[in-house]
Design a protein around this motif. Structure first.
Motif, PDB file in Angstrom:
ATOM      1  N   ASP A 307      -0.081 -38.378  38.011  1.00  0.00           N
ATOM      2  CA  ASP A 307       0.371 -37.322  39.185  1.00  0.00           C
ATOM      3  C   ASP A 307       1.082 -36.536  38.362  1.00  0.00           C
ATOM      4  O   ASP A 307       2.595 -36.506  38.136  1.00  0.00           O
ATOM      5  CB  ASP A 307       1.242 -38.202  40.147  1.00  0.00           C
ATOM      6  N   TRP A 308       0.496 -35.218  38.074  1.00  0.00           N
ATOM      7  CA  TRP A 308       1.245 -34.090  37.315  1.00  0.00           C
ATOM      8  C   TRP A 308       2.363 -33.578  38.039  1.00  0.00           C
ATOM      9  O   TRP A 308       3.169 -32.698  37.375  1.00  0.00           O
ATOM     10  CB  TRP A 308       0.008 -33.301  36.515  1.00  0.00           C
ATOM     11  N   LYS A 309       2.453 -33.884  39.265  1.00  0.00           N
ATOM     12  CA  LYS A 309       3.460 -32.997  39.942  1.00  0.00           C
ATOM     13  C   LYS A 309       4.675 -33.855  39.949  1.00  0.00           C
ATOM     14  O   LYS A 309       5.791 -33.176  40.213  1.00  0.00           O
ATOM     15  CB  LYS A 309       2.934 -32.723  41.671  1.00  0.00           C
ATOM     16  N   ASP A 310       4.545 -35.198  39.689  1.00  0.00           N
ATOM     17  CA  ASP A 310       5.755 -35.917  39.793  1.00  0.00           C
ATOM     18  C   ASP A 310       6.576 -36.061  38.244  1.00  0.00           C
ATOM     19  O   ASP A 310       6.147 -36.995  37.640  1.00  0.00           O
ATOM     20  CB  ASP A 310       5.671 -37.311  40.255  1.00  0.00           C
ATOM     21  N   ARG A 311       7.260 -35.159  37.760  1.00  0.00           N
ATOM     22  CA  ARG A 311       7.502 -35.129  36.357  1.00  0.00           C
ATOM     23  C   ARG A 311       8.526 -36.361  36.056  1.00  0.00           C
ATOM     24  O   ARG A 311       8.467 -36.543  34.964  1.00  0.00           O
ATOM     25  CB  ARG A 311       8.382 -33.855  36.069  1.00  0.00           C
ATOM     26  N   GLU A 312       9.053 -36.963  36.982  1.00  0.00           N
ATOM     27  CA  GLU A 312      10.131 -37.896  36.771  1.00  0.00           C
ATOM     28  C   GLU A 312       9.138 -39.217  36.388  1.00  0.00           C
ATOM     29  O   GLU A 312       9.640 -39.765  35.441  1.00  0.00           O
ATOM     30  CB  GLU A 312      10.797 -38.321  37.877  1.00  0.00           C
ATOM     31  N   LYS A 313       8.147 -39.645  36.936  1.00  0.00           N
ATOM     32  CA  LYS A 313       7.358 -40.732  36.578  1.00  0.00           C
ATOM     33  C   LYS A 313       6.064 -40.278  35.471  1.00  0.00           C
ATOM     34  O   LYS A 313       5.743 -41.335  35.063  1.00  0.00           O
ATOM     35  CB  LYS A 313       6.386 -41.153  37.942  1.00  0.00           C
ATOM     36  N   LEU A 314       6.131 -39.134  35.267  1.00  0.00           N
ATOM     37  CA  LEU A 314       5.205 -38.720  34.309  1.00  0.00           C
ATOM     38  C   LEU A 314       5.331 -39.475  32.988  1.00  0.00           C
ATOM     39  O   LEU A 314       4.388 -39.978  32.046  1.00  0.00           O
ATOM     40  CB  LEU A 314       5.206 -37.306  34.141  1.00  0.00           C
ATOM     41  N   HIS A 315       6.659 -39.428  32.492  1.00  0.00           N
ATOM     42  CA  HIS A 315       6.939 -39.912  31.131  1.00  0.00           C
ATOM     43  C   HIS A 315       6.855 -41.773  30.941  1.00  0.00           C
ATOM     44  O   HIS A 315       7.866 -42.121  31.456  1.00  0.00           O
ATOM     45  CB  HIS A 315       8.523 -39.464  30.646  1.00  0.00           C
ATOM     46  N   SER A 316       5.520 -42.031  30.585  1.00  0.00           N
ATOM     47  CA  SER A 316       5.499 -43.277  30.565  1.00  0.00           C
ATOM     48  C   SER A 316       4.794 -43.842  29.652  1.00  0.00           C
ATOM     49  O   SER A 316       4.303 -43.122  28.499  1.00  0.00           O
ATOM     50  CB  SER A 316       4.483 -43.813  31.916  1.00  0.00           C
ATOM     51  N   GLU A 317       4.783 -45.080  29.332  1.00  0.00           N
ATOM     52  CA  GLU A 317       4.339 -45.626  28.051  1.00  0.00           C
ATOM     53  C   GLU A 317       3.201 -46.921  28.443  1.00  0.00           C
ATOM     54  O   GLU A 317       3.562 -47.750  29.114  1.00  0.00           O
ATOM     55  CB  GLU A 317       5.299 -46.071  26.927  1.00  0.00           C
TER      56      GLU A 317
END
Lengths: 337, 337
Positions: A307-317
């Motif tokens: 979900d490229w709109k949700d910048r917060e959740k984007l940073h994942s591993e």
């Protein structure tokens, strides 16, 4: 070559109608669609993809940036991404950076402004703030295999910690107490995590006698050669080597062979990656196997399913599991004491 | 993001001036150049490469189309082209077709209209008139490794005839009289020429007793497996196998190993390509070595150094020499008669 005007004329419609039909912004009656398609086929008309990209802002292209594809690991990874892209009807634009920052930046610029639908980025050197900034600016970008610190995007790695631990336990269980770790630099997660896992697995199993020597460098044949030469000069010699990439294992084996040091009789050897044909070697090489094709498939999924709109959740591993393939290159050490 | 207008404003000149300066069509006084460059740096302006390509018709990009880069041969070839492109300050756009005509056509379309400065095309299946037509339409295109019949462009191959002859003579000199050729199909020049050379070299040296069995297929591990299984069932069995690619040799060796057939005691094996680490195998594999990195370098030279205006001289064929690397997988046959 036929242009839009020719197609419009042959189909008996206006140029704007053809243009809007081709870029998907106009619904037409079936008969008109048929007329246009017949004209396109008859004239062998091909829309200019640059003009099309300028008007659509998208390209049905995924870009893939890798350090070097001459190694079996990257070659297989790229091939898996290509298969996955083909299944989605996408074209793939591959760029090899030769692991040089300058070239990475150049391709990131090239891509960031090139309207690719997404980008899979793989580097093989320690992180660089300028590269991270460009990745963050690039849009739909996934970082794979090695970390780029500061890049706030989805990241996909193999489970380096687990892989190191598997190798460490395997050597300790075979009876080794003094071993050599040959791996990447501490500033790269593969180097740091493989070592951390290796130490944990080895020490837990080998107990207080455990001793680990460590040589850090690049994942290349040359670094394998250099490490093996240092190994030959060490006193006392470790009884086993964990060469933590296919290239390091091959480079190490080449020097040991030349020096007449028998594997596994005089020294045990365990590798990491297991993409090359290690099973055919003399001896067949025990190695931690990376799920290379899974990494490729999953990387493409992350580009499209995040979900490229949700910048917060984007940073994942996300970590993919590895496993140990036991062959013939590990044996109990010769007791010299 | 800053646009052309912003740069023009900051530099105190018109938008047209900046545009024409950037596309190289306008000479300006040093002071004005400095003002524009300062503005570009200050605003971190990056020209849109698509717009730039549309106006310039060139891109400083070379496109490379290969069947699949998961094999060591293509991976090494691509890496050599990348090195050569880097030395010329060019970016490289790589496309892997998975050896499927549909995908080849797609990438040729993509490139023909994408204003790449040049194209290096490699296929790994029999020729196709539609592909040839697209190559002829693509402009500066060089065909490498396998022929595309009908493409009237510079072509670069390894000397397949010579390579086959080296392998044939080597087996005959070791005493073999009944051998198996495993190779590409007759419709591909590598398949036809390697066989032709092999037959000539073998028969010249082995004399009237010479007998060659032949299995044609793709250059894959799977084809190697299939050929080795047919070999195991044949009666009488040939005493040596020429597996004419690294993948075929590896696939063959895997099946022989599994069946407990010892190389070279029970059957001799000779490969072609010698890109994979055949020297570390058990036994180390004798093979004809292709000059893969030279092929990559030379392919890029041909793109830039050919005279593309002289269509008559363009259609040429250049061969790079190969050599035999003798290791441990060829021995005299066991005499059963």
């Amino acid at each position: 070559m036929a242009n839009l005007q020719d197609v419009a004329k042959a189909a008996g419609v206006s140029k704007t109608t053809v243009s809007r039909f081709l870029n998907g912004s106009l619904e037409l009656p079936d008969r008109t669609v048929q007329q246009i398609e017949t004209a396109i086929r008859a004239l062998n008309y091909v829309p200019n993809p640059h003009a099309r990209r300028l008007s659509l802002g998208r390209s049905d292209t995924v870009a893939l940036v890798v350090p070097d594809i001459a190694t079996p690991f990257f070659a297989t990874f790229v091939s898996a991404v290509e298969e996955a892209a083909d299944a989605r009807g996408l074209t793939l634009a591959l760029h090899a950076t030769l692991n040089r920052s300058r070239r990475e930046m150049k391709y990131l610029d090239f891509i960031a402004h090139g309207h690719a639908d997404g980008l899979i980025f793989v580097t093989n050197h320690a992180s660089d703030a300028a590269v991270a900034a460009k990745i963050n600016a690039a849009g739909r970008c996934v970082v794979v295999d090695e970390d780029v610190v500061g890049a706030e995007v989805p990241k996909l790695f193999c489970d380096n910690l687990q892989g190191g631990a598997l190798a460490g336990r395997h050597l300790a269980e075979a009876g080794h107490r003094h071993v050599l770790f040959v791996g990447g630099v501490e500033e790269m997660i593969s180097g740091a995590r493989r070592y951390q896992g290796f130490r944990r697995g080895f020490e837990q199993c080998a107990g207080p006698q455990a001793r680990i020597d460590r040589i850090c460098g690049q994942y290349t044949y040359e670094a394998g050669h250099a490490a093996a030469r240092r190994f030959l000069q060490s006193d006392p010699r470790p009884t086993a080597i964990f060469a933590s990439s296919d290239e390091l294992a091959i480079g190490t084996l080449e020097v040991l062979r030349e020096a007449g040091v028998s594997v596994p009789r005089e020294v045990s050897l365990i590798g990491f990656d297991d993409v090359g044909p290690l099973h055919l070697f003399a001896p067949a090489i025990t190695a931690v196997r990376q799920p290379v094709r899974d990494l490729g498939r999953r990387a493409l999924e992350l580009v499209f399913d995040s979900d490229w709109k949700d910048r917060e959740k984007l940073h994942s591993e996300e970590l993919l599991p590895v496993r140990l393939i036991a062959r013939e290159s590990v044996a109990p050490p010769i007791r010299t004491t």
